[in-house]
Design a protein around this motif. Structure first.
Motif, PDB file in Angstrom:
ATOM      1  N   LEU A 102       0.856  -1.185   0.000  1.00  0.00           N
ATOM      2  CA  LEU A 102       0.000   0.000   0.000  1.00  0.00           C
ATOM      3  C   LEU A 102       0.891   1.234   0.000  1.00  0.00           C
ATOM      4  N   ASP A 103       0.716   2.101  -1.009  1.00  0.00           N
ATOM      5  CA  ASP A 103       1.441   3.381  -1.084  1.00  0.00           C
ATOM      6  C   ASP A 103       0.361   4.448  -0.907  1.00  0.00           C
ATOM      7  N   LEU A 104       0.188   4.906   0.342  1.00  0.00           N
ATOM      8  CA  LEU A 104      -1.052   5.606   0.704  1.00  0.00           C
ATOM      9  C   LEU A 104      -1.107   7.083   0.333  1.00  0.00           C
ATOM     10  N   PHE A 105      -0.040   7.815   0.465  1.00  0.00           N
ATOM     11  CA  PHE A 105      -0.016   9.223   0.026  1.00  0.00           C
ATOM     12  C   PHE A 105       1.023   9.243  -1.083  1.00  0.00           C
ATOM     13  N   ALA A 106       0.652   8.673  -2.219  1.00  0.00           N
ATOM     14  CA  ALA A 106       1.633   8.103  -3.150  1.00  0.00           C
ATOM     15  C   ALA A 106       2.478   9.099  -3.935  1.00  0.00           C
ATOM     16  N   GLY A 107       1.998  10.330  -4.146  1.00  0.00           N
ATOM     17  CA  GLY A 107       2.793  11.287  -4.931  1.00  0.00           C
ATOM     18  C   GLY A 107       3.029  10.773  -6.335  1.00  0.00           C
ATOM     19  N   SER A 108       4.277  10.441  -6.657  1.00  0.00           N
ATOM     20  CA  SER A 108       4.612   9.925  -7.996  1.00  0.00           C
ATOM     21  C   SER A 108       4.439   8.410  -8.083  1.00  0.00           C
ATOM     22  N   GLY A 109       4.229   7.777  -6.924  1.00  0.00           N
ATOM     23  CA  GLY A 109       4.096   6.318  -6.897  1.00  0.00           C
ATOM     24  C   GLY A 109       5.422   5.576  -6.866  1.00  0.00           C
ATOM     25  N   GLN A 110       6.520   6.309  -6.694  1.00  0.00           N
ATOM     26  CA  GLN A 110       7.836   5.663  -6.831  1.00  0.00           C
ATOM     27  C   GLN A 110       8.102   4.549  -5.822  1.00  0.00           C
ATOM     28  N   MET A 111       7.572   4.656  -4.595  1.00  0.00           N
ATOM     29  CA  MET A 111       7.878   3.628  -3.595  1.00  0.00           C
ATOM     30  C   MET A 111       7.149   2.310  -3.919  1.00  0.00           C
ATOM     31  N   GLY A 112       5.870   2.419  -4.239  1.00  0.00           N
ATOM     32  CA  GLY A 112       5.113   1.226  -4.611  1.00  0.00           C
ATOM     33  C   GLY A 112       5.644   0.580  -5.883  1.00  0.00           C
ATOM     34  N   LEU A 113       6.038   1.406  -6.851  1.00  0.00           N
ATOM     35  CA  LEU A 113       6.567   0.873  -8.118  1.00  0.00           C
ATOM     36  C   LEU A 113       7.924   0.206  -7.914  1.00  0.00           C
ATOM     37  N   GLU A 114       8.740   0.780  -7.039  1.00  0.00           N
ATOM     38  CA  GLU A 114      10.038   0.153  -6.715  1.00  0.00           C
ATOM     39  C   GLU A 114       9.798  -1.223  -6.101  1.00  0.00           C
ATOM     40  N   ALA A 115       8.806  -1.316  -5.209  1.00  0.00           N
ATOM     41  CA  ALA A 115       8.483  -2.606  -4.584  1.00  0.00           C
ATOM     42  C   ALA A 115       8.029  -3.614  -5.643  1.00  0.00           C
ATOM     43  N   LEU A 116       7.184  -3.180  -6.575  1.00  0.00           N
ATOM     44  CA  LEU A 116       6.735  -4.080  -7.651  1.00  0.00           C
ATOM     45  C   LEU A 116       7.911  -4.528  -8.519  1.00  0.00           C
ATOM     46  N   SER A 117       8.784  -3.604  -8.843  1.00  0.00           N
ATOM     47  CA  SER A 117       9.948  -3.931  -9.661  1.00  0.00           C
ATOM     48  C   SER A 117      10.793  -5.008  -9.000  1.00  0.00           C
ATOM     49  N   ARG A 118      10.797  -5.008  -7.656  1.00  0.00           N
ATOM     50  CA  ARG A 118      11.622  -5.958  -6.890  1.00  0.00           C
ATOM     51  C   ARG A 118      10.875  -7.239  -6.531  1.00  0.00           C
ATOM     52  N   GLY A 119       9.663  -7.408  -7.033  1.00  0.00           N
ATOM     53  CA  GLY A 119       9.002  -8.702  -6.839  1.00  0.00           C
ATOM     54  C   GLY A 119       7.735  -8.704  -6.002  1.00  0.00           C
ATOM     55  N   ALA A 120       7.255  -7.520  -5.578  1.00  0.00           N
ATOM     56  CA  ALA A 120       5.960  -7.482  -4.884  1.00  0.00           C
ATOM     57  C   ALA A 120       4.873  -7.953  -5.848  1.00  0.00           C
ATOM     58  N   GLU A 121       3.799  -8.518  -5.302  1.00  0.00           N
ATOM     59  CA  GLU A 121       2.740  -9.086  -6.154  1.00  0.00           C
ATOM     60  C   GLU A 121       1.788  -8.023  -6.675  1.00  0.00           C
ATOM     61  N   LYS A 122       1.415  -7.079  -5.792  1.00  0.00           N
ATOM     62  CA  LYS A 122       0.393  -6.089  -6.153  1.00  0.00           C
ATOM     63  C   LYS A 122       0.633  -4.832  -5.328  1.00  0.00           C
ATOM     64  N   ALA A 123       0.338  -3.671  -5.921  1.00  0.00           N
ATOM     65  CA  ALA A 123       0.472  -2.414  -5.170  1.00  0.00           C
ATOM     66  C   ALA A 123      -0.779  -1.570  -5.358  1.00  0.00           C
TER      67      ALA A 123
END
Length: 195
Positions: free
Chosen positions: A47-68
């Protein structure tokens, strides 16, 4: 210039919002955060809750997270998140919402339990204690979930919410420039009694 540091979207440059309304996490802070989290990302629901550009959630996905899941109140921010999701070719794993974070959490309440949460709201609004309370009280976190909070001061993480320390343990606190990064671990529904 923000970019994805590693993983399947490594090196992709991310779009950012113009002006001073958002304050992206610095490259140095992001690298440090993800080196701490690296063994917990695979297959995680993020969960990237106050996401701005979304960079933190996208970094997690790039590294193998299932869903953001991404949420931001700003339409401009949400447009940037969508653009970045396309650029990184991770859009199929993204659920992006424009609106108030409480409404978003209510929508997800029965649908999702998160393993990792990024909380970086505007510092002046002191929203992190409220968000933590909601996530804990509505059982939206997996036991052992990591929550990464960016604040102006370490005291802003739990704020005056006395009951929060029952549910969350501070794993690490570090300062990067003006940002204080606090990593919390969720102790489970019963809080400290269940540990």
């Amino acid at each position: 210039m923000m970019r994805i540091i590693t993983g399947k979207a490594r090196g992709v440059r991310l779009a950012t919002l113009e002006g001073n309304n958002t304050r992206p996490t610095s490259e140095r802070a992001k690298e440090a955060i993800f080196s701490i989290l690296q063994f917990e990302i695979q297959g995680a629901k993020v969960l990237d809750l106050f996401a701005g550009s979304g960079q933190m959630g996208l970094e997690a996905l790039s590294r193998g997270a299932e869903k953001a899941f991404f949420c931001d109140l700003s339409k401009d921010a949400v447009a940037i998140i969508k653009e970045n999701a396309k650029k990184t070719r991770l859009e199929d794993q993204c659920d992006i919402y424009c609106g108030d974070y409480r409404v978003f959490l209510q929508r997800l309440e029965k649908r999702c339990t998160f393993d990792m949460v990024f909380l970086d709201p505007p510092y002046a609004l002191s929203l992190i204690p409220q968000a933590l309370s909601y996530l804990a009280e509505h059982r939206m976190l997996a036991k052992g979930a990591k929550l990464i909070c960016e604040t102006a001061s370490p005291e802003d993480v739990l704020g005056k919410e006395e009951g929060l320390s029952k549910y969350f343990e501070v794993v690490k606190q570090t300062r990067y420039g003006i940002a204080h990064v606090t990593i919390l671990q969720y102790l489970g529904d019963g809080g400290r009694e269940s540990v």
